[in-house]
Design a protein around this motif. Structure first.
Motif, short mmCIF file in Angstrom:
data_model
loop_
_atom_site.label_atom_id
_atom_site.label_comp_id
_atom_site.label_asym_id
_atom_site.label_seq_id
_atom_site.Cartn_x
_atom_site.Cartn_y
_atom_site.Cartn_z
N ASN A 8 7.21 -48.22 65.65
CA ASN A 8 7.29 -49.06 64.46
C ASN A 8 6.85 -48.33 63.21
N THR A 9 6.27 -47.15 63.34
CA THR A 9 5.79 -46.41 62.17
C THR A 9 6.68 -45.22 61.82
N ILE A 10 7.68 -44.92 62.63
CA ILE A 10 8.52 -43.77 62.32
C ILE A 10 9.68 -44.16 61.43
N ARG A 11 10.24 -43.19 60.75
CA ARG A 11 11.34 -43.41 59.82
C ARG A 11 12.67 -43.17 60.53
N TRP A 12 13.51 -44.18 60.54
CA TRP A 12 14.83 -44.10 61.17
C TRP A 12 15.86 -43.68 60.15
N ARG A 13 16.87 -42.95 60.61
CA ARG A 13 17.99 -42.61 59.73
C ARG A 13 19.28 -42.93 60.45
N LYS A 14 20.24 -43.41 59.68
CA LYS A 14 21.53 -43.81 60.23
C LYS A 14 22.45 -42.60 60.31
N SER A 15 23.31 -42.59 61.29
CA SER A 15 24.29 -41.53 61.45
C SER A 15 25.11 -41.38 60.18
N SER A 16 25.42 -40.16 59.82
CA SER A 16 26.26 -39.91 58.64
C SER A 16 27.69 -40.38 58.87
N TYR A 17 28.05 -40.66 60.12
CA TYR A 17 29.39 -41.15 60.44
C TYR A 17 29.48 -42.68 60.43
N SER A 18 28.36 -43.35 60.16
CA SER A 18 28.36 -44.80 60.12
C SER A 18 29.12 -45.29 58.89
N GLY A 23 29.34 -51.57 61.18
CA GLY A 23 29.95 -51.50 62.50
C GLY A 23 29.06 -50.80 63.51
N ASN A 24 29.66 -50.01 64.36
CA ASN A 24 28.91 -49.30 65.40
C ASN A 24 28.10 -48.18 64.77
N CYS A 25 26.82 -48.45 64.56
CA CYS A 25 25.95 -47.49 63.87
C CYS A 25 24.82 -47.05 64.79
N LEU A 26 24.57 -45.78 64.77
CA LEU A 26 23.52 -45.17 65.56
C LEU A 26 22.43 -44.73 64.61
N GLU A 27 21.19 -44.99 64.96
CA GLU A 27 20.06 -44.50 64.19
C GLU A 27 19.21 -43.61 65.08
N VAL A 28 18.69 -42.55 64.50
CA VAL A 28 17.79 -41.65 65.20
C VAL A 28 16.54 -41.46 64.34
N ALA A 29 15.48 -41.02 64.98
CA ALA A 29 14.24 -40.74 64.27
C ALA A 29 13.89 -39.28 64.45
N ASP A 30 13.53 -38.64 63.36
CA ASP A 30 13.13 -37.24 63.39
C ASP A 30 11.61 -37.14 63.56
N SER A 41 21.64 -49.68 65.08
CA SER A 41 21.15 -50.15 63.78
C SER A 41 21.31 -51.66 63.60
N LYS A 42 22.20 -52.27 64.35
CA LYS A 42 22.40 -53.72 64.25
C LYS A 42 21.27 -54.48 64.96
N PRO A 47 16.09 -52.51 72.04
CA PRO A 47 15.64 -51.37 72.84
C PRO A 47 15.87 -50.03 72.13
N VAL A 48 15.03 -49.09 72.46
CA VAL A 48 15.12 -47.72 71.95
C VAL A 48 15.34 -46.80 73.14
N LEU A 49 16.32 -45.96 73.03
CA LEU A 49 16.59 -44.96 74.07
C LEU A 49 15.87 -43.68 73.68
N MET A 50 15.02 -43.19 74.56
CA MET A 50 14.29 -41.96 74.30
C MET A 50 14.98 -40.81 75.04
N LEU A 51 15.53 -39.88 74.29
CA LEU A 51 16.20 -38.73 74.88
C LEU A 51 15.34 -37.50 74.72
N SER A 52 15.40 -36.62 75.72
CA SER A 52 14.73 -35.33 75.54
C SER A 52 15.49 -34.57 74.46
N VAL A 53 14.83 -33.62 73.85
CA VAL A 53 15.48 -32.81 72.82
C VAL A 53 16.69 -32.09 73.41
#
Length: 68
Positions: A8-18, A23-30, A41-42, A47-53
């Motif tokens: 809840n404290t990290i900054r999310w950014r939306k895909s540049s392709y959104s 519509g179908n938007c993906l957000e990731v956090a750096d 993003s909707k 839920p948040v999917l946590m992927l390894s780098v």
């Protein structure tokens, strides 16, 4: 609803392709140590999917190569 693991404290950014229609938007956090959080993003409190780098890098490479 509270996000787990400090999400809840990290900054999310939306895909540049959104698109602007929301519509179908993906957000990731750096800058999250050792992982790449991904969410829809909707559903910012959903839920948040946590992927390894490494998994994120393979995903992005697959998109660039059109192999996904």
């Amino acid at each position: 609803m509270r996000a787990a693991n400090g999400l809840n404290t990290i900054r999310w950014r939306k895909s540049s392709y959104s698109n602007v229609d929301g519509g179908n938007c993906l957000e990731v956090a750096d800058s999250f140590p050792g992982a790449v959080p991904v969410r829809d993003s909707k559903s910012p409190y959903g839920p948040v999917l946590m992927l390894s780098v490494q998994a994120w890098d393979r995903f992005v490479d697959g998109l660039k190569d059109n192999s996904l």
